[in-house]
Design an enzyme around this catalytic site. Sequence first.
Site, PDB file in Angstrom:
ATOM      1  N   ASN A 215      72.985 -10.437  33.522  1.00  0.00           N
ATOM      2  CA  ASN A 215      73.995 -10.480  35.258  1.00  0.00           C
ATOM      3  C   ASN A 215      73.738 -10.680  36.718  1.00  0.00           C
ATOM      4  OD1 ASN A 215      71.982  -8.705  36.429  1.00  0.00           O
ATOM      5  ND2 ASN A 215      73.042  -7.370  34.009  1.00  0.00           N
ATOM      6  N   ALA A 280      66.922  -1.201  37.386  1.00  0.00           N
ATOM      7  CA  ALA A 280      66.719  -2.848  36.656  1.00  0.00           C
ATOM      8  C   ALA A 280      68.747  -2.271  36.530  1.00  0.00           C
ATOM      9  CB  ALA A 280      66.766  -2.118  35.292  1.00  0.00           C
ATOM     10  N   LYS A 294      70.430 -23.821  18.446  1.00  0.00           N
ATOM     11  CA  LYS A 294      71.379 -24.408  19.340  1.00  0.00           C
ATOM     12  C   LYS A 294      73.126 -24.194  18.683  1.00  0.00           C
ATOM     13  CE  LYS A 294      73.556 -27.042  22.827  1.00  0.00           C
ATOM     14  NZ  LYS A 294      73.889 -28.273  23.539  1.00  0.00           N
ATOM     15  N   PRO A 313      69.342   0.270  24.192  1.00  0.00           N
ATOM     16  CA  PRO A 313      68.328   1.309  23.761  1.00  0.00           C
ATOM     17  C   PRO A 313      69.509   1.788  25.691  1.00  0.00           C
ATOM     18  CG  PRO A 313      67.068   0.092  24.003  1.00  0.00           C
ATOM     19  CD  PRO A 313      68.482  -0.670  23.358  1.00  0.00           C
ATOM     20  N   ILE A 315      67.638   3.130  27.971  1.00  0.00           N
ATOM     21  CA  ILE A 315      65.871   3.015  28.612  1.00  0.00           C
ATOM     22  C   ILE A 315      65.813   4.616  29.105  1.00  0.00           C
ATOM     23  CG2 ILE A 315      64.607   1.886  30.278  1.00  0.00           C
ATOM     24  CD1 ILE A 315      65.871  -0.659  29.084  1.00  0.00           C
ATOM     25  N   PHE A 332      70.037   4.674  38.756  1.00  0.00           N
ATOM     26  CA  PHE A 332      71.112   4.229  39.975  1.00  0.00           C
ATOM     27  C   PHE A 332      71.883   4.308  39.408  1.00  0.00           C
ATOM     28  CE2 PHE A 332      69.669   1.591  43.915  1.00  0.00           C
ATOM     29  CZ  PHE A 332      68.027   2.307  44.269  1.00  0.00           C
TER      30      PHE A 332
HETATM   31  O1  PMT Z   1      69.456  -5.907  41.283  1.00  0.00           O
HETATM   32  P1  PMT Z   1      69.788  -6.567  43.007  1.00  0.00           P
HETATM   33  O2  PMT Z   1      70.733  -7.501  43.068  1.00  0.00           O
HETATM   34  O3  PMT Z   1      68.744  -6.029  44.328  1.00  0.00           O
HETATM   35  O4  PMT Z   1      71.297  -5.711  43.212  1.00  0.00           O
HETATM   36  C1  PMT Z   1      71.370  -4.025  43.389  1.00  0.00           C
HETATM   37  C2  PMT Z   1      71.659  -3.393  41.927  1.00  0.00           C
HETATM   38  C3  PMT Z   1      73.243  -3.946  42.753  1.00  0.00           C
HETATM   39  C4  PMT Z   1      71.739  -3.581  40.617  1.00  0.00           C
HETATM   40  C5  PMT Z   1      70.989  -1.914  41.510  1.00  0.00           C
HETATM   41  O5  PMT Z   1      71.096  -1.043  42.773  1.00  0.00           O
HETATM   42  C6  PMT Z   1      71.817  -0.356  41.170  1.00  0.00           C
HETATM   43  O6  PMT Z   1      72.649  -0.366  40.880  1.00  0.00           O
HETATM   44  N1  PMT Z   1      70.992  -0.642  39.514  1.00  0.00           N
HETATM   45  C7  PMT Z   1      72.132   0.045  38.699  1.00  0.00           C
HETATM   46  C8  PMT Z   1      73.074  -1.131  37.625  1.00  0.00           C
HETATM   47  C9  PMT Z   1      73.677  -0.601  36.331  1.00  0.00           C
HETATM   48  O7  PMT Z   1      73.322  -0.928  35.440  1.00  0.00           O
HETATM   49  O8  PMT Z   1      73.802   1.038  36.084  1.00  0.00           O
HETATM   50  P2  PMT Z   1      74.575   1.328  35.424  1.00  0.00           P
HETATM   51  O9  PMT Z   1      75.959   2.557  36.151  1.00  0.00           O
HETATM   52  O10 PMT Z   1      74.925   0.128  34.331  1.00  0.00           O
HETATM   53  O11 PMT Z   1      73.749   2.143  35.063  1.00  0.00           O
HETATM   54  C10 PMT Z   1      72.969   3.076  35.576  1.00  0.00           C
HETATM   55  C11 PMT Z   1      71.688   3.887  35.014  1.00  0.00           C
HETATM   56  O12 PMT Z   1      71.358   3.444  33.869  1.00  0.00           O
HETATM   57  C12 PMT Z   1      70.803   2.523  36.106  1.00  0.00           C
HETATM   58  O13 PMT Z   1      69.461   3.611  36.500  1.00  0.00           O
HETATM   59  C13 PMT Z   1      70.117   1.801  34.981  1.00  0.00           C
HETATM   60  O14 PMT Z   1      68.881   0.855  34.931  1.00  0.00           O
HETATM   61  C14 PMT Z   1      70.513   2.649  33.515  1.00  0.00           C
HETATM   62  N2  PMT Z   1      69.912   2.025  32.260  1.00  0.00           N
HETATM   63  C15 PMT Z   1      71.641   1.394  31.790  1.00  0.00           C
HETATM   64  C16 PMT Z   1      71.944   1.077  30.802  1.00  0.00           C
HETATM   65  C17 PMT Z   1      70.665   0.839  29.689  1.00  0.00           C
HETATM   66  N3  PMT Z   1      71.142   0.484  28.295  1.00  0.00           N
HETATM   67  N4  PMT Z   1      69.606   1.407  30.326  1.00  0.00           N
HETATM   68  C18 PMT Z   1      69.173   2.156  31.504  1.00  0.00           C
HETATM   69  O15 PMT Z   1      68.052   3.252  31.819  1.00  0.00           O
END
Ligand code: PMT
Length: 419
Positions: A215, A280, A294, A313, A315, A332
């Site tokens: 992404n 992340a 490939k 998973p 995380i 986030f």
């Molecule tokens: O990296 P930049 O370009 O500075 O941009 C910042 C950002 C937009 C990436 C950041 O501000 C942000 O919004 N990060 C969260 C991105 C995300 O994947 O959001 P989500 O709504 O899908 O996930 C929710 C939470 O679960 C997040 O804390 C994510 O880290 C966590 N997660 C999600 C999926 C997964 N398999 N494992 C996780 O830990």
Amino acid sequence: MSTVDLTNKQIVLAISAGIAAYKAPFIVRGLRAAGAEVQVVLSANAHHFVTPTSLQAVAGNPVRQDPWDSAAEAAMGHIELARWADLVLVAPATANTMAKLAHGQADDLLTTLCLATPAPVLVAPAMNQQMYRHPATQNNLRLLETLGYELIGPDSGEQACGDEGPGRMSEPDALIAAVGRTLATPVPGNLKDHTVMITTGPTLEPIDPVRYISNHSSGLQGLSLAEAAAAAGARVIVVAGPKVQASSAPIERIDVTTALEMEQAVQSRLPEVDIFIGVAAVADYRPATSHEQKLKRSGEPGAEMTVSLVENPDIIAGVARHAQRPKLVIGFAAETNDTLAHARAKRERKGLDAIVLNDVSDPSIGFNSANNAATFIYDGGEVTFPKQSKRQLADSLISQIPDIFASQLADTNPETVTQ
Ligand code: PMT
């Protein structure tokens, strides 16, 4: 009484010639009530809307209007004034002043000051709604943002000219709150004795040696948080996905590529961690098979190909339910619709203490941009941060965490190792 603390801060209020200038004395009073010292600069025509005499009375300092005023220059030259400022607030900012700032013109004291200052410049647009909607003004607003100016407002509603629409200057209280947020800095030592782990950037899930799922995350928001946490005295561990830039802050960095590697890195260091912040953008799925060779085209135009995906998973949810759960787990949420409802539900579902909501349907914030805007959602409160640089947002978040979660953070983790 103001809840914003601007003790020892030096602010220049730069006033341009709009009807909203009549509110300027209230801005000066509010800034001073919050503890700031204020110098006032007027554009050439602003005195038509507010008198220098009343501004001087509330500011307690002489008002500056003319770059050629030798008496004023002898007291504090305009370059000195530009350096003196911790922050410049242009309020009201007319369409004309914004056009000049957007194009780097410096034909009066106000515009010269904005060009010469190393301090953050906040701009509060105020004008007729038609002038505000004009494509030229809209272009200038975008330019100002890319140049690093922070825009506050405008509000929408009834205008002095009788029109209705966007272009009302934000109220003095909102402007003072924005000044407070911009100048909020992590208090050194506030996170001393705490270990903060931050995940940042994308993960990259290989399909074959040359193709992958990923992404647009740059990792900048997480890195900014890491720098802010280090400035607050924390020991910081960053788990960074691919292509995340380097940082000069004193942080320990673990580089990973895939979600599985990120999970492994996080879990292996969890016992040391007091505060976990998941920034992340972890890929939710990975290819079921990562091919060693490939993949070849079939050679048939229009032929379909299927890549089977398996879920990665979660995380952060794993961290939140871990036997050695950190005292604070903050996530986030990148959302595009029904953003607040989705973020609140995500916080509950993943068992998080707090979540920072980004509306990523706005391309000027979030993924791979210099700026971000967010709502910080926790048990018992929600704080909204307007669009600002990712570092400013990080500073604001990190400076508020010790207060909001004081009781949770009170006991020091016995396994924390201080550097
Ligand atoms: O990296 P930049 O370009 O500075 O941009 C910042 C950002 C937009 C990436 C950041 O501000 C942000 O919004 N990060 C969260 C991105 C995300 O994947 O959001 P989500 O709504 O899908 O996930 C929710 C939470 O679960 C997040 O804390 C994510 O880290 C966590 N997660 C999600 C999926 C997964 N398999 N494992 C996780 O830990």
